[in-house]
Design an enzyme around this catalytic site. Structure first.
Site, PDB file in Angstrom:
ATOM      1  N   HIS A  34      -1.271  10.429  -2.782  1.00 35.11           N
ATOM      2  CA  HIS A  34      -2.572  10.058  -2.238  1.00 35.11           C
ATOM      3  C   HIS A  34      -3.572  11.199  -2.309  1.00 35.11           C
ATOM      4  O   HIS A  34      -4.776  10.969  -2.434  1.00 35.11           O
ATOM      5  CB  HIS A  34      -2.423   9.590  -0.784  1.00 35.11           C
ATOM      6  N   HIS A  52       0.837  -1.199   0.000  1.00 35.70           N
ATOM      7  CA  HIS A  52       0.000   0.000   0.000  1.00 35.70           C
ATOM      8  C   HIS A  52       0.876   1.256   0.000  1.00 35.70           C
ATOM      9  O   HIS A  52       1.571   1.529   0.970  1.00 35.70           O
ATOM     10  CB  HIS A  52      -0.877  -0.044   1.258  1.00 35.70           C
TER      11      HIS A  52
END
Ligand code: CA
Length: 406
Positions: A94, A52
């Protein structure tokens, strides 16, 4: 004997099979081979370990260094989020707000670009990728976004483009002789479309140019917005598509998920007046709808294993671990839902997020051991884990494989 165990028996040489039969006929040796158990994943393969944002537990997330570390640790897949620069380049970040993960706030040359705007209805102040060219963003240093983690590499590594990640994955796959997959997410796709910087065409072009526009390529494309996935499918993207399923928080008193904007529903549903919550996606009807455009779902973990705190006689949450605070680490995992089985029944695989090592992020009954959490999910038949610590996920998977006699 299951079909799967039979298949494995057939792989043994005739001699070995004969020896096994002889052993079992005479009651076995001191250390008989365990029977090979089947996987419970949709494709009957071991669960995927998805790094991730790279090895983001150790290094500033979504940098080449974090992805390379994840690959070195053995991750099967590396995961970037994609946002657009002013000049329309997909970069791995992100958030469109660069203040969250770079040192932009310390750069006097960019001070005048600080602004307040809304992202998916949420007011944010900062410096936004859509106001910067790629060349300008390349002058910034990436930061680790979690204050509990190692801060010593802050500012050392650059923001990278999606293309740079594709290049890394291809190079390393060749060097290592194993296929490493990428798992890009279209981030805030409606927001980007409104800015005139849509993500979808650029993502399809990059995947196509990489020679990956087919269902079996090492590419998984994810989004929280169904409209983004549907658009890419309509425009000819054939890579595997994953519908992410979020919520705002959990109520530790009830063990139920809570829903509040902007994490109550996909933002394209908000824009179109669809008042359903993310929770609608995990019902059999919701899963059947997802199956019309996607191959898998990416739910937040508590959709699979809920967590709930312990209450005292007055109905207040108890400080179970005795650290003077009442929080997630005082909660315990609850009996699992049927989501994995329901999704598999609908023909969808399930990749859950996000697995992390820090004790405060583990339910109390995992006994401070993150591997206990992975093992529970692997045993339930989860198809993949999004993890900030792929090395821990892999250690737990090795234990799980031993349990299965593999
Ligand atoms: Ca506590």
């Amino acid at each position: 004997m299951t079909f799967f165990a039979q298949t494995n028996y057939l792989k043994l040489s005739v001699t070995a099979s004969a020896m096994l039969l002889a052993l079992s006929a005479c009651g076995g040796g001191d250390d008989p081979l365990p029977a090979v158990q089947p996987f419970k994943t949709l494709a009957n393969v071991q669960p995927l370990v998805i790094a991730h944002r790279g090895a983001s537990g150790a290094l500033p997330e979504e940098t080449l260094e974090a992805y390379a570390r994840a690959i070195d640790l053995g991750a099967d897949v590396v995961e970037p989020d994609l946002v657009s620069t002013k000049d329309g380049v997909l970069i791995a970040r992100h958030d469109p707000n660069l203040d969250f993960s770079t040192d932009v706030a310390k750069r006097p040359e960019f001070a005048s670009r600080k602004k307040t705007t809304t992202v998916d209805g949420e007011t944010q102040t900062g410096w936004f990728a859509s106001d910067f060219t790629l060349a300008e963003i390349k002058t910034l240093g990436a930061l680790i976004t979690d204050s509990e983690r190692d801060q010593s590499n802050n500012g050392k590594f650059k923001v990278i483009t999606f293309q740079e990640l594709i290049d890394l994955v291809k190079t390393r796959s060749t060097q290592l002789g194993r296929t490493i997959a990428v798992y890009p997410e279209t981030k805030n796709p409606s927001y980007h479309r409104a800015l005139g910087l849509p993500l979808e065409d650029k993502l399809i072009a990059a995947i196509t140019a990489a020679g990956w526009n087919n269902k079996t390529s090492p590419v998984y494309v994810q989004s929280f917005e169904p409209g983004s996935l549907k658009e890419m499918k309509t425009k000819g993207l054939q890579a595997k598509l994953i519908q992410l399923i979020d919520a705002d928080d959990y109520d530790l008193k009830t063990g139920k998920l809570t829903y509040a904007a902007p994490y109550d529903r996909p933002y394209d549903w908000t824009l179109s007046g669809d008042t359903r919550l993310f929770s609608a996606m995990v019902t059999p009807a919701g899963l059947a709808e997802i199956k019309t455009y996607a191959d898998g779902i990416g739910p937040w973990k508590p959709y699979i294993v809920p967590v709930k705190g312990a209450l005292d006689a007055a109905g207040n949450l108890r400080d179970v671990n005795g650290d003077g605070k009442v929080n997630y680490n005082d909660a315990s995992s609850q009996p699992p839902t049927t989501l994995i089985a329901d999704a598999h029944k609908a023909g969808l695989f399930v990749h859950a997020y996000t697995f992390r090592n820090e004790q405060r992020r583990l339910a109390f009954d995992y006994n401070k051991d993150p591997k206990a959490e992975y093992l529970q999910f692997y045993r339930l038949g989860l198809d993949g884990v999004f993890s900030d610590f792929p090395d821990t996920a892999l250690e737990a998977r090795a234990s799980y494989l031993r349990e299965l006699g593999r």
